[in-house]
Every structure is written in structure tokens, then in C-alpha cells.
Design an enzyme around this catalytic site. Sequence first.
Site, PDB file in Angstrom:
ATOM      1  N   ARG A 152      81.057  36.249 -79.902  1.00  0.00           N
ATOM      2  CA  ARG A 152      82.275  35.516 -79.539  1.00  0.00           C
ATOM      3  C   ARG A 152      83.413  35.874 -80.488  1.00  0.00           C
ATOM      4  O   ARG A 152      83.430  35.461 -81.641  1.00  0.00           O
ATOM      5  CB  ARG A 152      82.036  34.006 -79.558  1.00  0.00           C
ATOM      6  N   ASP A 162      82.100  21.663 -85.951  1.00  0.00           N
ATOM      7  CA  ASP A 162      82.810  22.925 -86.119  1.00  0.00           C
ATOM      8  C   ASP A 162      84.292  22.669 -85.909  1.00  0.00           C
ATOM      9  O   ASP A 162      84.730  21.516 -85.886  1.00  0.00           O
ATOM     10  CB  ASP A 162      82.257  24.007 -85.196  1.00  0.00           C
TER      11      ASP A 162
END
Length: 553
Positions: free
Chosen positions: A181, A469
Site C-alpha cells: 500500500r 493508526d
Amino acid sequence: MSTPTITAPIQTAQQGPAIAVTGPIRERYDEVLTPEALAFLTELHHRFGGRRHDRLADRMRRRFEIGNGHDPRFRDDTAHIREDRDWRVAGAGPGLEDRRVEITGPTDPKMTINALNSGAKVWLADQEDATSPTWQNVIEGQLSLRDAIRGELSYTAPASETGPGKEYRVTAERTPTIVMRPRGWHLPEKHIDFTDRAGRRMSASGSLVDFGLYFLHNAQALIDAGRGPYFYIAKLESSEEAKLWDDVFSFAEEYVGIAHGTIRATVLIETLPAAFEMDEILYELRDHCAGLNAGRWDYIFSIIKNYRGRGARFVLPDRSEVTMTVPFMRAYTDLLVQTCHKRGAYAIGGMSAFIPNRRDPEVTARAIEKVSADKKREAGDGFDGTWVAHPDLIPTAQAEFDAVLGERPNQVDRQRDDVHVTASDLLDLHIGRPITARGVRDNVSVAIRYLEAWLRGLGAVAIDNLMEDAATAEISRSQVWQWIHQDRTTEDGTAITPEYVEGLIREVLAQATRSAGDRFEDAAEIFREVALREEFPAFLTLGAYSRYLTETD
């Protein structure tokens, strides 16, 4: 593959657009920042940098329109794409046929080895929200991936007072398929500059840097191993942005001389505008698309960001109350599964934040119970796979998908014709729960503690037995901003004001476990800037990255 075969013309500094590395060059960095790689990055920026800026301008314009009362809707000009039931996407590439459990995590050597030994079907190698974008993390993450793909990765932890450091090696007979990613279109890479043909110097695109370095160094090695160069695409807001990525993929394939369609992308639907263009995003990427993912946490953040100033009915309660079963989240995930399966694409579920604690059986039991329920719901709803953030949760998630899939690799053939989602369903934010004093404090605490770790180079952080996150930190700070500006009160009648939140900041700092070199004061200052000021920054990490994480040689 040591050096790729270059089949397209290369621009040099004398010819026009050029890439220049401004970050420090440390040990082995030259293995990533090769002349061939920099030439490829130059071409990517020359061809696609201007269009990237155009798409970012479109985002700002769309966000302004929503803020001024123009709700997103399904587009009239692309109705023919949605109504044509004949087209399909490319689907799974080699090694992506079974995605029932995917593990996510950053790309440092230790976490890379743990992911490859985890037993998951897929590893999301995350250079985005689970990685603090320090120069070291960006380049050394690329080195970890390069070494892992070639079977050369090992890691020895630093020695301690109790003995030598632990050694880590990849021992799994079958490792997960890697899906990398890269950073989203909005993020720059300030350690690499790009000078365009007009002589304008600017920071490189984090997206193009992450993609370009990984692809150029590893595409052929991945193909030779029976898999391929696969990517998760983050933060898309429109089919035009998807088209930009598709053109990047097509150019990259031609550049190194591999077949068109070798690249496979899975798009995270994690912004509100993208939820209204799922068909169109699949269509624009159809030659390279494997599926969509329900990026739940950024999706909640996107809704708050877009509707932060639209009045009381768009205010959400405590983050813990915004579950996957509330009306707007249920509508969004049902539509995603239906859209994917209609087009032959995989639908991948999101990540439950609960994580086990090997020192606390009660916490572990609660995490397993929560994750089991979440994955049972996803498998029952038609998802073809899901995410976990910890290896100990893989058996729990796999058991729920095994119960539905059996020996089948997926359930793409399951059509959700029972789903009828309207625009108003996607915008039904009524939950009917209060804002609590604990909810406000938790948001302040989580955001500051996460940012403190982020400033030290950590992007995925266990806080209060939840995996946090950048996305969950964004929810936390944006809720605080919205509650203040919408004059909200807590359940006990306390007004949520800047002064009230400032008191919570001081409380969090006083109770923090301090150590030499911690970054709590800086983290608190960032939080004040993104949650207490009048202006609402689109992303909390943008200013903090420029101010705190940029190095010079």
C-alpha cells in the site's frame, strides 16, 4: 531481477524534468535509489504529476461543496456505467485467488518477517497509515520488501541487559502474497524533489515514490515467483483518481516490458465521495482491478471531515458507538459487496481494532470474542476476506470465513440482489447515542499518545488494547473539532469547549508514562493545531510531517 529492462526513453536533468534526492543517504540506500529507479520516478512525475495536482484540486472543490450544503449523490454522467451489467474487472491475479484472511502492518524488518510467518493468505505491506513516513521508514521499508521477495531478509533485535538480541527469520513454507500500500495522492515525499520542465521545484509525490520504487525493483521477481506486483490504493475520492492510477499502471507495465494487466490493485473505499462511485472506480481500473476493501476507519473520518460544519444531525457520538452495524456503515458495506460481486471483484472486509494481550488472558478473550463477531458478520454479508492486525487473530478470523466458504476460495458468485442502497441511506448518520465525558477524554488521549509514537517513527500503535493508526487518530481529533464547533455537550451537560479540551490535554500529559526522548509535548502541540484551532486541516499528518519528520543531509 537485479536491473529491470528499460523500454521507454529516460529524461535526464539536462533534458528537463528531474528527480533529486535531498534526504540523507545511509547504508544500502543506494540499492533502492539507483539511477534506474530515479529515472523511472522522473518519468512518473513528468507524466502524472500535473494530473495529480488537478485531482487534489477537485477534492478541495468537492469538500467545499459538501460543506455548503450540496450532498454527494450518484453521478448522472456515469449512469451508463452503473446500468451496464456486462462489464467485469480483471479479478484475482496469481496468488490472490484466496484472500480470506489478510494481515496488515508496517514494513520494518521485524514486522515484515512476522507477517510473512503469520499464516495469513495475504500481507498488506503498509507504507501508508501504519507507517510513520520518516525517511528511514520509507527507504528501509523498501529494502525490507526487496530482501523479503528475494528470500534474503533476516533481523536481529538489539541486545539488552538480559542477553543477546532475538533473531528473526522467515521460516514459513508458504508466505502470504504481498499487496503493497503506497501513500495516498495527497501526501508528499519531502526528501525527494522534482523539477518540472518550467523549472519549478516541488516535493515529489509520496504515492509515485512508494509505487515506483517497489514496482521497478520487484515486479519481475514477483512474477518469477508465481505472483505479481499487487497494490492497495488508499484514499481515492473519485473515478478520475482511479483513472489516474490506471494510467500509471499501464505506463509502468510498458516501461519495464511486462504484459498489460499484470498489476492488480485493490481499492480501499474509505472516503464518502468514493462510496458514491464504486462502480465507476472499478470500471476505470477494470484491466488492473482485483477488488475493493471497506476501509472503515478512514470512511468514518471522511464523513466527519465533510460534514463537520453542517449542523447537529451530522454529529456522531463517541467513537466506540460508531460500529459497523449503525445505519450508514451497514449501507456502505452492503453496497460495496453488491457492487464488487456484480463486477467479478473481491470484496474485502475491514480491520477490527481489538487486539490480544499475551500477558492478560481476559483482554485476549474479549478481543477474540469481538473479532469473531465482526468476522462472522462480514463472512455472512458476502465478503470474500478480511483484515486482522495481529497474528494471534488469524485463526479466529479464518474460522469464521471457513464456516461460510468451506473449500471455495471466495464467494464472488454470491449476488446481493437484496441490497437497495440509496444516497440517503449512505448519509443516515442517526445513531441515537450520547457524547460522554469518557468519549471526549479517550479521543484526546488516543490522539496524543498515537502522535507521540508517530513522531518517534511508529505508525501502528497498541493503545488500551486497540490497534490505532493514523485513521483512528484522525477520527479522534476531528470529532473533538466538530463537537467544539457544533456546541455539543457531554451526557452530563458539560460544554465541550477549547478550555475543557485543554484541561484534558494537561491531564493526559500529566498521566503519560514519560521517558527520555519522548515526544509528548510536540504531540500535544500538533493536537492543539488540528483539533482546537478555527481552521480544520484536511489531514493531521501533513503539517506534522513537514515540521517534524523532514530531514536534510
